[in-house]
Design a protein around this motif. Structure first.
Motif, PDB file in Angstrom:
ATOM      1  N   ASP A 150       8.820  -7.935  -8.332  1.00 58.62           N
ATOM      2  CA  ASP A 150       9.705  -7.905  -7.248  1.00 58.62           C
ATOM      3  C   ASP A 150       9.200  -7.099  -6.235  1.00 58.62           C
ATOM      4  O   ASP A 150       9.683  -6.869  -5.109  1.00 58.62           O
ATOM      5  CB  ASP A 150      11.171  -7.442  -7.737  1.00 58.62           C
ATOM      6  CG  ASP A 150      11.664  -8.029  -8.991  1.00 58.62           C
ATOM      7  OD1 ASP A 150      11.894  -9.373  -8.550  1.00 58.62           O
ATOM      8  OD2 ASP A 150      11.807  -7.482  -9.914  1.00 58.62           O
ATOM      9  N   ALA A 151       8.194  -6.267  -6.641  1.00 55.25           N
ATOM     10  CA  ALA A 151       7.760  -5.108  -5.765  1.00 55.25           C
ATOM     11  C   ALA A 151       6.129  -4.979  -5.966  1.00 55.25           C
ATOM     12  O   ALA A 151       5.799  -4.958  -6.970  1.00 55.25           O
ATOM     13  CB  ALA A 151       8.499  -4.027  -5.594  1.00 55.25           C
ATOM     14  N   VAL A 152       5.345  -4.838  -4.952  1.00 53.72           N
ATOM     15  CA  VAL A 152       4.177  -4.471  -5.028  1.00 53.72           C
ATOM     16  C   VAL A 152       3.547  -3.184  -4.407  1.00 53.72           C
ATOM     17  O   VAL A 152       3.833  -2.739  -3.230  1.00 53.72           O
ATOM     18  CB  VAL A 152       2.968  -5.632  -4.584  1.00 53.72           C
ATOM     19  CG1 VAL A 152       1.686  -5.191  -4.896  1.00 53.72           C
ATOM     20  CG2 VAL A 152       3.432  -6.926  -4.933  1.00 53.72           C
ATOM     21  N   VAL A 153       2.908  -2.284  -5.180  1.00 54.81           N
ATOM     22  CA  VAL A 153       2.473  -1.055  -4.645  1.00 54.81           C
ATOM     23  C   VAL A 153       0.810  -0.977  -4.962  1.00 54.81           C
ATOM     24  O   VAL A 153       0.611  -1.342  -5.905  1.00 54.81           O
ATOM     25  CB  VAL A 153       3.138   0.116  -5.432  1.00 54.81           C
ATOM     26  CG1 VAL A 153       2.562   1.577  -4.600  1.00 54.81           C
ATOM     27  CG2 VAL A 153       4.555   0.027  -5.121  1.00 54.81           C
ATOM     28  N   SER A 154       0.115  -0.490  -3.915  1.00 55.70           N
ATOM     29  CA  SER A 154      -1.289  -0.435  -4.009  1.00 55.70           C
ATOM     30  C   SER A 154      -1.966   0.672  -3.459  1.00 55.70           C
ATOM     31  O   SER A 154      -1.233   1.518  -2.682  1.00 55.70           O
ATOM     32  CB  SER A 154      -1.832  -1.438  -3.314  1.00 55.70           C
ATOM     33  OG  SER A 154      -3.336  -1.441  -3.000  1.00 55.70           O
ATOM     34  N   THR A 155      -2.880   1.085  -4.205  1.00 57.66           N
ATOM     35  CA  THR A 155      -3.583   2.293  -3.559  1.00 57.66           C
ATOM     36  C   THR A 155      -4.389   1.952  -2.398  1.00 57.66           C
ATOM     37  O   THR A 155      -4.762   0.826  -2.509  1.00 57.66           O
ATOM     38  CB  THR A 155      -4.435   2.714  -4.643  1.00 57.66           C
ATOM     39  OG1 THR A 155      -5.420   1.910  -5.173  1.00 57.66           O
ATOM     40  CG2 THR A 155      -3.721   3.409  -5.851  1.00 57.66           C
ATOM     41  N   PRO A 156      -4.641   2.771  -1.371  1.00 60.73           N
ATOM     42  CA  PRO A 156      -5.348   2.297  -0.285  1.00 60.73           C
ATOM     43  C   PRO A 156      -6.710   1.814  -0.469  1.00 60.73           C
ATOM     44  O   PRO A 156      -7.119   0.559  -0.002  1.00 60.73           O
ATOM     45  CB  PRO A 156      -5.572   3.517   0.403  1.00 60.73           C
ATOM     46  CG  PRO A 156      -4.357   4.388   0.160  1.00 60.73           C
ATOM     47  CD  PRO A 156      -4.046   4.157  -1.401  1.00 60.73           C
TER      48      PRO A 156
END
Length: 92
Positions: A52-58
């Protein structure tokens, strides 16, 4: 935004954290449902969207960019403005 009643606290969001190296362990410790890098990107290209959600490191955004056509229309694209592109795994 409109939320339908079936998506309450009983149905928590599944987070996918795109990271590499030591950040993978940090994301797992922080409670991410799925943690991975290029392997997960390939999985999504193959049609897997069980999150449902995506978080990424730069440093992983170059990979995430390749998923723009898939994630963009679903509103899942990580974005620095919404705090979903960050090295601070625990607050994401």
């Amino acid at each position: 935004m409109h939320h339908c009643s079936s998506h309450g606290l009983a149905n928590p969001k599944k987070f996918w954290f795109i990271a590499q190296g030591e950040k993978i362990k940090e994301a797992e410790d922080a409670g991410a449902d799925f943690v991975g890098g290029e392997d997960m990107v390939e999985k999504i290209k193959g049609g897997w969207l069980d999150f449902d959600a995506v978080v990424s490191t730069p440093d992983m955004m170059r990979l995430v960019g390749a998923l723009g056509k898939v994630l963009g229309p679903r509103g899942l694209m990580p974005n620095p403005k919404t705090g979903t592109v960050t090295f601070d795994v625990k607050t994401a």
